[in-house]
Design a protein around this motif. Structure first.
Motif, PDB file in Angstrom:
ATOM      1  N   UNK A  42       0.876  -1.171   0.000  1.00  9.47           N
ATOM      2  CA  UNK A  42       0.000   0.000   0.000  1.00  9.47           C
ATOM      3  C   UNK A  42       0.913   1.220   0.000  1.00  9.47           C
ATOM      4  N   UNK A  43       0.939   1.964  -1.117  1.00  5.71           N
ATOM      5  CA  UNK A  43       1.966   2.972  -1.374  1.00  5.71           C
ATOM      6  C   UNK A  43       1.367   4.368  -1.510  1.00  5.71           C
ATOM      7  N   UNK A  44       1.767   5.260  -0.609  1.00  5.06           N
ATOM      8  CA  UNK A  44       1.394   6.664  -0.734  1.00  5.06           C
ATOM      9  C   UNK A  44       2.009   7.228  -2.012  1.00  5.06           C
ATOM     10  N   UNK A  45       1.313   8.155  -2.654  1.00  2.00           N
ATOM     11  CA  UNK A  45       1.842   8.762  -3.874  1.00  2.00           C
ATOM     12  C   UNK A  45       2.840   9.860  -3.560  1.00  2.00           C
ATOM     13  N   UNK A  46       2.485  10.770  -2.671  1.00  2.00           N
ATOM     14  CA  UNK A  46       3.320  11.948  -2.390  1.00  2.00           C
ATOM     15  C   UNK A  46       4.170  11.733  -1.153  1.00  2.00           C
ATOM     16  N   UNK A  47       5.463  11.530  -1.391  1.00  2.00           N
ATOM     17  CA  UNK A  47       6.430  11.394  -0.304  1.00  2.00           C
ATOM     18  C   UNK A  47       7.687  12.155  -0.691  1.00  2.00           C
ATOM     19  N   UNK A  48       8.436  12.642   0.300  1.00  2.48           N
ATOM     20  CA  UNK A  48       9.700  13.315  -0.025  1.00  2.48           C
ATOM     21  C   UNK A  48      10.680  12.336  -0.676  1.00  2.48           C
ATOM     22  N   UNK A  49      11.552  12.878  -1.490  1.00  3.10           N
ATOM     23  CA  UNK A  49      12.513  12.014  -2.189  1.00  3.10           C
ATOM     24  C   UNK A  49      11.796  11.276  -3.303  1.00  3.10           C
ATOM     25  N   UNK A  50      11.975   9.981  -3.347  1.00  2.00           N
ATOM     26  CA  UNK A  50      11.320   9.174  -4.378  1.00  2.00           C
ATOM     27  C   UNK A  50       9.826   9.057  -4.070  1.00  2.00           C
ATOM     28  N   UNK A  51       9.000   9.496  -5.018  1.00  2.00           N
ATOM     29  CA  UNK A  51       7.557   9.416  -4.774  1.00  2.00           C
ATOM     30  C   UNK A  51       7.054   7.987  -4.957  1.00  2.00           C
ATOM     31  N   UNK A  52       5.814   7.765  -4.570  1.00  2.00           N
ATOM     32  CA  UNK A  52       5.239   6.427  -4.616  1.00  2.00           C
ATOM     33  C   UNK A  52       5.057   5.876  -6.008  1.00  2.00           C
ATOM     34  N   UNK A  53       4.843   6.751  -6.990  1.00  2.00           N
ATOM     35  CA  UNK A  53       4.666   6.283  -8.366  1.00  2.00           C
ATOM     36  C   UNK A  53       5.963   5.680  -8.887  1.00  2.00           C
TER      37      UNK A  53
END
Length: 136
Positions: free
Chosen positions: A55-66
Motif C-alpha cells: 500500500x503505497x502513498x503517492x506523495x512522499x519526499x525524495x522518491x515518490x510512490x509512483x
C-alpha cells in the motif's frame, strides 16, 4: 496466521500508517509485514520482507510512490501495489496508471471493505483499478 497476505505499508505520514495497521489487525486474510516512510525504504523492504501487497502513498519526499511502485513491479511483478492518496481518481497524476500499480485507494475511503474489494478484483481485468467510493 496462516494463509494471510503479507502487506507492506508505505507512507511518510505516521498517522495513516497507524490507521492502516489498525485495519489490518481486524481484517482476516491480511497481515502486516512491515512499514516504510519513503519510496526508497519500500524498495529495500520488498527485497527483505517479500510482501504480496504494498500500500503505497503517492506523495512522499525524495522518491515518490509512483516511481517506487514502478521499480518494485519491474523487479517483482508478483507483488501487487495499490497507490494511496487523497486525490479523486480523475485527479491522479498521469503517470500513476503507468506505474505498474494494480489499483488506487483514496485515503478518505480506506477501510477493510475497500481493501478487500480491490484485492479480490486485482486480477479480474487488466489495468489500473479503483473501488467504487461509498455514497454519502
Amino acid at each position: 496466521m496462516t494463509g494471510s497476505h503479507l502487506v507492506l505499508v508505505v507512507d511518510d505520514q505516521a498517522p495513516f500508517r497507524f490507521a492502516v495497521k489498525a485495519v489490518l489487525r481486524r481484517l482476516d486474510g491480511f497481515e502486516l509485514a512491515g512499514e516504510a516512510a519513503s519510496g526508497a525504504e519500500a524498495i529495500d523492504l520488498v527485497e527483505e520482507l517479500h510482501p504480496e501487497l504494498v500500500l503505497m502513498d503517492i506523495n512522499m519526499p525524495g522518491m515518490n510512490g509512483i516511481e517506487a511502485a514502478r521499480q518494485i513491479v519491474a523487479a517483482h511483478p508478483e507483488v501487487v501495489v495499490f497507490l494511496c492518496s487523497t486525490y479523486d481518481v480523475a485527479d491522479l497524476p498521469r503517470n500513476a496508471a503507468a506505474s505498474g500499480a494494480r489499483g488506487y485507494l483514496n485515503k478518505e475511503h480506506f477501510g477493510a471493505d475497500a481493501l478487500r474489494r480491490l484485492w479480490q478484483d486485482r486480477d479480474s481485468a487488466p489495468g489500473f483499478r479503483a473501488p467504487a467510493e461509498p455514497t454519502r
